[in-house]
Design an enzyme around this catalytic site. Structure first.
Site, PDB file in Angstrom:
ATOM      1  N   SER A 306       0.865  -1.192   0.000  1.00 20.01           N
ATOM      2  CA  SER A 306       0.000   0.000   0.000  1.00 20.01           C
ATOM      3  C   SER A 306       0.893   1.231   0.000  1.00 20.01           C
ATOM      4  CB  SER A 306      -0.883   0.025   1.247  1.00 20.01           C
ATOM      5  OG  SER A 306      -0.177   0.564   2.356  1.00 20.01           O
ATOM      6  N   ASP A 307       0.330   2.397  -0.244  1.00 23.06           N
ATOM      7  CA  ASP A 307       1.087   3.613   0.015  1.00 23.06           C
ATOM      8  C   ASP A 307       0.771   4.053   1.457  1.00 23.06           C
ATOM      9  OD1 ASP A 307       2.788   5.768  -0.191  1.00 23.06           O
ATOM     10  OD2 ASP A 307       1.902   6.589  -2.013  1.00 23.06           O
ATOM     11  N   TRP A 308       1.431   5.089   1.864  1.00 27.38           N
ATOM     12  CA  TRP A 308       1.446   5.593   3.245  1.00 27.38           C
ATOM     13  C   TRP A 308       0.026   5.758   3.831  1.00 27.38           C
ATOM     14  CZ3 TRP A 308       5.816   6.668   6.110  1.00 27.38           C
ATOM     15  CH2 TRP A 308       5.677   7.495   7.221  1.00 27.38           C
TER      16      TRP A 308
END
Ligand code: BGC
Length: 740
Positions: A306-308
């Site tokens: 995932s991203d942040w």
């Protein structure tokens, strides 16, 4: 128009380029048995821990500007208690390589000596334009500037150095390359891409990935790459970071999917997800994008991170989940294998609960963990997870600095040069001014030493600003420097006085550093303060050179007319000052070409591969770039005037340097499908190569096109090729052929 349309539907797998056989050996099944054996021994908690990624801040505190200190209690809580499989980031700013060795050694000691299964941690970092979070790392031009070089060999060599320096710190995973397309100039991550064209981005992106990973990722000079941000992140409708994109499926495949397909084809090990949404579907929640297209069409076999904080964003921001637990379930079932949580154990705890309650099947968990472990094995982490002490010598070698200088020199693009004002003679009295003249940060942009790249005090003192490089070249006595404003009003009478004493004014314009959402803007125009500065200097009647240091094409307005010469520096990296001075004073003949359209009006952001109904009136077109010499194109010859679908077409052209000095030229081949069932673009880049020619030298340049180059995505979202006339353009030459 009546004509027979032969629709040839090719296998999507073939056109998109992804298939299991194409994966590199490092991603193949030699470690499968070890993975399965380990997986069979893992508890649910251990498996879910593998899928968890935390930021370094959770287990450390900053000691000083160049180092962090691990908190052993917190580290043990993460790795021993929660079985966390991955850690990322730098803890605020670049650390020394010695500090990185301490960090990684401490983490791997706990992971491999204090846990039951001794699974090493995979540490990930953003080495975006070089090893930007390692003190003294080689900081190359940002990706859009690398694309401007038109030199694929340069991206390969820069990628090799980035991988080597990153791994030298003991870090085996790099969150790069960005494979979105720069098709909205407002977007603050424009500079992280390889430009607006899918072919250009595919070639540069795939080359970067191939070299990052090498033949064998366990090589201590290679790392796992991460293609990001899959998919459609780069074209938010409003231009604001992390806001919705609206992309019809056909367009998605025609443009945005291509660079990701190219990276999947060369076996990229990991993939990071777009933080936002396409057509109302957050990509982190979309089985369609993450499984149907990424896995089944592109054949991607690595793991998806995932991203942040983006799983939390599914309920906190996007509102497709009612709560955190539901967000975890949706994203894991949609295909996210690892969560960049990044601050706590919420993901871990919810996922354990979801599996226990039977809401997420163990088979899905096994699939995700299998993918993660495979990459850890391929990186050789089970055999040796530690930094190599002697690898420190790989940091910032003389060779790396020399290559960096070459990259900076080759990206610089001469946009305008009225009356051949440039190059300047070195005995001129020069006024240097403008907000970007005497800062190193503005040549590097975001992802430099800190996230925003704005800590000028942390930049290496020995690197030269544009001002310092000009002083070094022509002598400080010949240079008058007056600071200029980014966006505040300044004393324009004072500068006028100094300008009157000078033979030439060099005005350095552009942007402060920024990265991601903090770089959002409401207006693409260059701030008035900078335009007024140029305007004031023109009153002195001295020739004026504008140098642009910016992460996206800020509209120049009156500056485009008032400046006699305009040099695009992009974000050229640590050697940018020297490279720009070299170009201004003729030690280097500029050879970069714009990898994006430089627009002229806020209301006209038409791209180069426009349709016949669209007017293209940019300030400068995609592919534009002048030289101090001249190149003549002649004898464009096609191997055949009629070809069948399975035939290759060979195209050759003579390129001659007709000027008096040697120079490099990016030879670009554009193709136009004259008539087809889906409105054709006026032209599309299909091939390019950079040639280096001495004065008077001629080179025959040859390209080959095949079926894939003639294909497009049809009305039904599938690849198609239709018979009819095509036109090839190279330089000022053109020729037609017929596809039978
Ligand atoms: C960015 C990613 C980056 C990640 C980790 C996010 O905010 O969107 O590109 O890799 O942070 O630093």
């Amino acid at each position: 128009m009546q004509r027979t349309i032969m629709l040839i539907i090719m296998s999507v797998m073939v056109l998109m380029g992804g298939c299991a056989e194409s994966l590199r050996p490092s991603m193949q099944s030699k470690e499968d048995k070890r993975v399965e054996k380990l997986l069979a021994h893992m508890t649910l908690e251990e498996k879910v821990g593998e899928m968890t990624q935390l930021t370094l801040e959770v287990v450390s505190k900053r000691k000083d500007d160049r180092s962090v200190e691990i908190n052993m209690e917190k580290l043990r809580e993460a790795i021993v208690t929660h079985h966390v499989g991955s850690i990322l980031n730098c803890g605020g700013s670049a650390n020394t390589i010695d500090n990185w060795h301490e960090i990684i050694t401490t983490i791997q000691d706990v992971a491999t000596k204090e846990t039951r299964l001794a699974i090493p941690v995979i540490y990930g970092i953003d080495s975006i334009h070089g090893a930007n979070y390692i003190v003294d790392g080689t900081l190359f031009p940002q990706n859009f500037a690398i694309a401007a070089t038109g030199n694929v060999d340069l991206v390969r060599r820069a990628s090799e150095i980035t991988a080597m320096e990153t791994r030298a710190a003991g870090i085996p995973w790099n969150f790069n390359p960005v494979l979105g397309l720069a098709r909205n100039p407002l977007w603050p991550r424009f500079y992280e891409t390889y430009g607006e064209d899918p072919y250009l981005a595919s070639i540069f992106g795939a080359a970067y990935v191939e070299v990052q990973q090498g033949e064998d990722m366990s090589d201590p000079a290679r790392v796992a790459a991460c293609m990001k941000h899959y998919l459609g992140y780069s074209v938010p409708r409003t231009g604001k970071d992390r806001t919705p994109a609206h992309i019809p499926d056909r367009i998605l495949r025609e443009y945005f999917l291509k660079p990701f397909a190219a990276a999947a084809k060369v076996g990229v090990a990991t993939c990071m997800v777009n933080s936002s949404e396409i057509n109302g579907l957050p990509v982190h929640a979309s089985k369609y994008y993450l499984i149907d297209i990424l896995r089944n069409e592109l054949g991607f076999e690595g793991f998806v991170v995932s991203d942040w904080n983006d799983i939390n964003n599914l309920w906190q921001r996007e509102k497709v989940a009612a709560n955190q637990r539901e967000a975890v379930k949706i994203s894991v079932m949609a295909g996210v294998d690892m969560s960049m949580v990044p601050y706590d154990y919420s993901f871990t705890n919810h996922l354990i609960d979801l599996v226990t309650a039977g809401e997420v099947p163990m088979s899905r968990i096994d699939e995700a963990v299998r993918r993660i472990l495979k990459v850890k094995f391929a990186l050789g982490l089970f055999d040796n997870p530690y930094p190599q002490a002697d690898a420190k010598a790989n940091l910032a070698t003389a060779g790396a600095t020399a290559l960096n200088l070459q990259a900076a020199r080759e990206c610089i693009t001469l946009l305008k040069n009225e009356n051949n004002l440039l190059p300047l003679a070195s005995d001129k009295k020069v006024l240097v001014t403008g907000p970007t003249a005497d800062l190193i940060s503005v040549m590097n942009g975001g992802w430099t030493i800190t996230w925003q790249g704005d800590r000028e005090d942390l930049y290496p003192a020995e690197k030269l600003t544009v001002l310092e490089a000009i002083q070094a070249k022509i002598g400080a006595g010949n240079v008058q420097y007056v600071p200029g404003p980014f966006d505040q009003a300044s004393d324009l009478n004072a500068i006028l006085e100094v300008a009157r004493q000078a033979d030439v004014a060099i005005v350095c314009l552009g942007e402060k550093t920024y990265c991601e959402t903090p770089g959002n803007i409401d207006d693409l125009n260059l701030p008035d303060a900078q335009k007024n500065l140029v305007e004031a200097i023109t009153r002195a009647n001295v020739p004026l050179v504008a140098v642009l240091l910016e992460g996206r094409p800020r509209l120049l307005g009156s500056v485009a007319e008032q400046a006699d010469a305009i040099v695009m520096g992009y974000l050229p990296g640590q050697e940018g000052g020297v490279a720009i001075a070299d170009v201004l004073f003729g030690d280097v003949n500029p050879s970069g070409k714009l990898p994006f359209t430089y627009p002229k009006h806020t209301g006209d952001l038409t791209l180069y591969d426009r349709k016949n109904s669209e007017n293209y009136q940019p300030q400068w077109p995609f592919g534009h770039g002048l030289s101090y010499t001249m190149f003549k194109y002649e004898n464009l010859v096609l191997s055949n005037s009629k070809i069948g679908v399975e035939d290759a077409l060979t195209i050759s052209v003579d390129v001659t340097n007709t000027g008096t000095r040697s120079g490099k030229e990016i030879v670009q081949l554009y193709l136009q499908d004259m008539v087809r069932s889906v409105t054709p673009p006026v032209r599309q880049l299909k091939r390019f190569v950079k040639v280096d020619l001495n004065s008077g030298e001629k080179r025959i340049v040859t390209f080959t096109l095949t079926k894939d180059d003639l294909s497009f995505i049809g009305e039904d979202s599938l690849p198609a090729v239709e018979p009819g006339m095509f036109k090839v353009y190279i330089g000022d030459q053109e020729a037609e052929f017929e596809l039978m």
